[in-house]
Scaffold this active site. Structure first.
Site, PDB file in Angstrom:
ATOM      1  N   GLU A 290       1.020  -1.354   0.045  1.00  0.00           N
ATOM      2  CA  GLU A 290       0.000  -0.114   0.053  1.00  0.00           C
ATOM      3  C   GLU A 290       0.701   1.200  -0.031  1.00  0.00           C
ATOM      4  O   GLU A 290       1.375   1.598   1.160  1.00  0.00           O
ATOM      5  CB  GLU A 290      -0.991   0.050   1.164  1.00  0.00           C
ATOM      6  N   CYS A 324      -2.901   8.973   2.270  1.00  0.00           N
ATOM      7  CA  CYS A 324      -2.403   8.498   1.038  1.00  0.00           C
ATOM      8  C   CYS A 324      -3.520   8.848   0.293  1.00  0.00           C
ATOM      9  O   CYS A 324      -3.364   8.732  -1.340  1.00  0.00           O
ATOM     10  CB  CYS A 324      -2.205   6.973   1.105  1.00  0.00           C
TER      11      CYS A 324
END
Length: 533
Positions: A290, A324
């Site tokens: 990720e 993010c």
């Protein structure tokens, strides 16, 4: 050796000569922070847990981003601690894997309940050590609670199909088994939730976990593990099922190279993620990545601006631009560009920046001093590349790592700084004319995490969702790029890493699949009608 995110630059070893004098200045010893003791934290905290607490590595001080004052220290793991912890975790897995999945789910449910009981104090710690505002800190702990609830139900549902066989008297089944030991390396920006997404699902699947959190949020890692450890101990199962090894690049590298690590989940920058992926792949291991995101919101001329303005602001400014999924690019149709920029700048002017624990605050500090420098460098590069700062762009003159949320206009869609992910509240506003070109511009960056359009055109919506639309793992309509729910699979494509966590069928990444053929007849027919006589 892995180079961790630049946040690690603020970590300072605690020298023995100044340790005693420094203790009185620690926030953990001040009356206003007495609540830290409720989480079991003290002046120096052991950063290794494998059924017992310890640690023989460097003592590292943790600082509060809101004022840069020292909170408390953590003694990190040495490589010897790591080796001992892996061995204990592998032994613990043998016990855990034998427990029926619904029983494992019950223990995960208890972990969720234990987190509920500490949600406000743990959320306060997230604000104190990471820097996000209090409501976001509590919300992050709530994500862990929610994924525990989700995992409980999942523990009674995971499994494979029974498939028809072409041979009489035969049956095909898919059998899913735990991979074994799951290593979890998390980043500073979501120091609780990302571990929760991974560990809750990994646990009900029958895996043991070894966690290495970000060095700058080690106190959070310790506090969360203390809560989990008590639940495991109360259920008389090995504490090493959820092991902890606080540390830096040496521990991260050891995990990436260790063949005993059956799956390594890594959350962090694309640069470090690439190093992790190569090390894991070199041993033919499994990784779940990720990584970065350079996320865009696209606003068409028919959009409802009453949704656009708050959505863009929240996505760009929330968590001080350190998600993010933060919106970093805002594409506006040329017919509404100037109007939206004016309204957005007015909305930015109302954003209250300050103390993360103040209920009126909407934007807290950046995580480190190094992050402030990166912010200033990005603003300067944007100016040099032809951009105009229409709001913000400066460091706020106060204690702590505070900057002004920033809007930059006038850059081309392919400017180098626009294609660079800067972990700060900087929004690049860009003009477009046609649907086809802006869809292409959304996809031209290397990352592929989150994306969103605002429109009322139903045909456009389905083109956006289709094969020629967004190439991201998260594709939204009339909502911002951030704020993903735990029920869906979270993750992205391209340089975002391709991993998926949390909901949907993400559980499959934590298990291995076997296709099993069972012959319950007295004959031995071969597949495809082959005869071997």
């Amino acid at each position: 050796m892995l180079r961790l995110r630049s946040a690690a630059a603020t970590l300072l070893p605690l020298r023995a000569g100044v340790a005693t004098a420094a203790m009185s200045t620690l926030l953990v010893n001040q009356p206003g922070y007495a609540w830290l003791r409720e989480l079991g934290l003290q002046e120096e905290n052991p950063g290794v847990y494998n059924g017992r607490w310890g640690g023989r590595g460097q003592v590292v001080m943790s600082f509060c981003p809101a004022n840069n004052e020292p909170i408390a220290s953590v003694r990190q793991a040495s490589l010897e601690d790591y080796e001992e912890t892996v061995k204990k975790a592998k032994e613990a897995w043998k016990v855990w894997a034998n427990i029926p999945a619904p029983k494992r789910g019950e223990i995960v449910r208890q972990i969720g309940d234990a987190l509920r009981q500490k949600i406000k104090v743990l959320g306060s710690l997230v604000s104190l050590e990471m820097g996000k505002i209090f409501v976001e800190g509590v919300g992050e702990v709530q994500e862990y609670v929610d994924v525990c609830d989700y995992a409980v139900g999942l523990s009674r549902m995971i499994g494979g199909p029974i498939l028809p066989s072409e041979r009489p008297g035969h049956v095909l089944i898919e059998q899913w088994n735990p991979v074994g030991l799951v290593g979890i390396i998390t980043a500073f920006n979501f120091p609780v939730a990302v571990y929760g997404w991974n560990s809750a699902i990994a646990m009900i699947c029958g895996n043991a976990c070894l966690w290495k959190g970000a060095p700058t949020t080690s106190l959070i890692s310790v506090a969360v593990t203390k809560i989990i450890a008590k639940v495991l101990e109360d259920n008389k199962v090995p504490g090493a099922i959820c092991s902890l090894a606080c540390g830096g690049a040496d521990i991260g590298t050891a995990m990436a190279k260790d063949e005993r690590m059956d799956l390594l989940s890594f959350t962090g920058s694309t640069k470090v993620g690439k190093q992790v992926a190569l090390m894991v792949q070199e041993r033919f291991g499994r990784s779940l990545l990720e990584l970065g995101g350079n996320n865009a919101i696209i606003v068409f001329e028919d959009a409802d601006l009453s949704l656009v303005i708050p959505s863009a602001l929240f996505a760009a400014v929330g968590t001080a631009g350190q998600r993010c999924t933060t919106a970093r690019r805002l594409f506006l149709h040329e017919s509404i560009h100037d109007d939206v920029v004016t309204k957005l700048a007015k909305a930015y002017a109302q954003v209250r920046i300050g103390d993360p624990w103040d209920s009126d605050t909407l934007c807290g500090p950046l995580h480190t001093k190094e992050a402030v420098k990166m912010f200033l460098d990005a603003v300067e590069q944007a100016k040099q590349q032809g951009g105009s700062v229409v709001y913000g762009g400066k460091v706020i003159n106060r204690s702590g790592n505070y900057v002004e949320p920033t809007i930059v206009t006038g850059l081309p869609h392919n400017a180098p700084i626009v294609h660079t992910e800067t972990f700060a509240p900087i929004l690049y506003v860009l003009k477009f004319k046609e649907e086809e070109e802006v869809f292409a511009w959304n996809n031209e960056v290397k990352q592929g995490l989150s994306s969103s359009i605002f429109t009322k055109d139903l045909g456009r919506v389905f083109r956006w969702l289709g094969p020629k639309g967004s190439d991201c793992g998260i594709v939204n309509v009339n909502i911002p790029t951030s704020g993903a729910e735990i029920g869906g699979a979270f993750g992205g494509e391209k340089h975002t890493g391709g991993g998926r966590e949390s909901g949907s069928d993400s559980w499959k990444l934590y298990m291995r699949r076997s296709t099993c053929t069972i012959n319950y007849s007295k004959d031995l027919p071969l597949a495809q009608g082959i005869k071997f006589q």
